[in-house]
Design a protein around this motif. Structure first.
Motif, PDB file in Angstrom:
ATOM      1  N   LYS A   1       6.950  -3.969  76.969  1.00  0.00           N
ATOM      2  CA  LYS A   1       7.631  -3.010  76.101  1.00  0.00           C
ATOM      3  C   LYS A   1       9.130  -2.967  76.385  1.00  0.00           C
ATOM      4  O   LYS A   1       9.945  -2.814  75.485  1.00  0.00           O
TER       5      LYS A   1
ATOM      6  N   PHE B   1      11.723  -4.336  73.423  1.00  0.00           N
ATOM      7  CA  PHE B   1      11.903  -2.940  73.020  1.00  0.00           C
ATOM      8  C   PHE B   1      11.896  -2.766  71.497  1.00  0.00           C
ATOM      9  O   PHE B   1      11.220  -1.878  70.980  1.00  0.00           O
TER      10      PHE B   1
ATOM     11  N   THR C   1       8.460  -3.056  70.134  1.00  0.00           N
ATOM     12  CA  THR C   1       7.675  -1.886  70.547  1.00  0.00           C
ATOM     13  C   THR C   1       7.990  -0.697  69.654  1.00  0.00           C
ATOM     14  O   THR C   1       7.089   0.007  69.193  1.00  0.00           O
TER      15      THR C   1
ATOM     16  N   TYR D   1       6.390  -1.141  66.287  1.00  0.00           N
ATOM     17  CA  TYR D   1       4.946  -0.911  66.314  1.00  0.00           C
ATOM     18  C   TYR D   1       4.642   0.589  66.403  1.00  0.00           C
ATOM     19  O   TYR D   1       3.779   1.098  65.689  1.00  0.00           O
TER      20      TYR D   1
ATOM     21  N   ALA E   1       8.913   5.017  72.842  1.00  0.00           N
ATOM     22  CA  ALA E   1       8.894   3.736  73.549  1.00  0.00           C
ATOM     23  C   ALA E   1       9.443   3.904  74.964  1.00  0.00           C
ATOM     24  O   ALA E   1       8.897   3.338  75.916  1.00  0.00           O
TER      25      ALA E   1
ATOM     26  N   ILE F   1       7.427   3.169  78.426  1.00  0.00           N
ATOM     27  CA  ILE F   1       7.933   2.306  79.500  1.00  0.00           C
ATOM     28  C   ILE F   1       7.956   3.062  80.818  1.00  0.00           C
ATOM     29  O   ILE F   1       7.549   2.534  81.859  1.00  0.00           O
TER      30      ILE F   1
END
Length: 145
Positions: A35, A39, A42, A45, A58, A62
């Motif tokens: 992730k 980034f 991520t 998504y 995100a 992380i």
């Protein structure tokens, strides 16, 4: 008079705790690293799942996966790291694995609940003697005769 009896697995408890921490961390640490280095993907998504503030989400993912995953791996603040990962896992599971909307997610949903159970075990009992926490507490333990 109280007598204590040891369980046959007591001698292996610390080694099993270490192996368990490694196996659980192997799930979270690479996911968090992925992730971090991916980034933008991520964030995309997470946004596709309708999560508000996907950049912040995100960053939280992380922190929990990579940060708490490494803490669990090394047994540093093990109980807090495991509790953080357990809460994180419970929160994200219905968002990213809604088997009622997508039956192919049923295994992932229940797997995440099982992982949460294991994390709650570490939150309850700590990382064992073969951990940074174990080393720290061993320094303060009275010597036994």
């Amino acid at each position: 008079m109280t007598t204590t009896t040891s369980h046959p697995l007591d001698a292996a408890q610390d080694a099993m705790s270490l192996i368990g921490r490694i196996l659980v961390a192997v799930l979270f640490v690479p996911a968090g690293w992925g992730k971090l280095v991916g980034f933008a993907g991520t964030v995309g998504y997470i946004a596709s799942k309708g999560v508000p503030l996907p950049e912040v989400a995100a960053a939280f993912a992380i922190f929990f996966e990579l940060g708490c995953g490494l803490a669990l791996l090394f047994g540093w603040k093990t109980r807090w790291a495991a509790l953080g990962l357990a809460v994180f896992t419970i929160v994200i599971t219905p968002i990213f694995h809604p088997f009622w909307a997508d039956p192919s997610q049923k295994l992932n949903f229940w797997k995440n609940l099982a992982i949460t159970g294991g994390l709650l075990g570490f939150a309850s009992f700590g990382g064992g003697a073969f951990s940074l926490d174990g080393r720290r507490f061993a320094a303060h333990r009275p010597a036994t005769a």
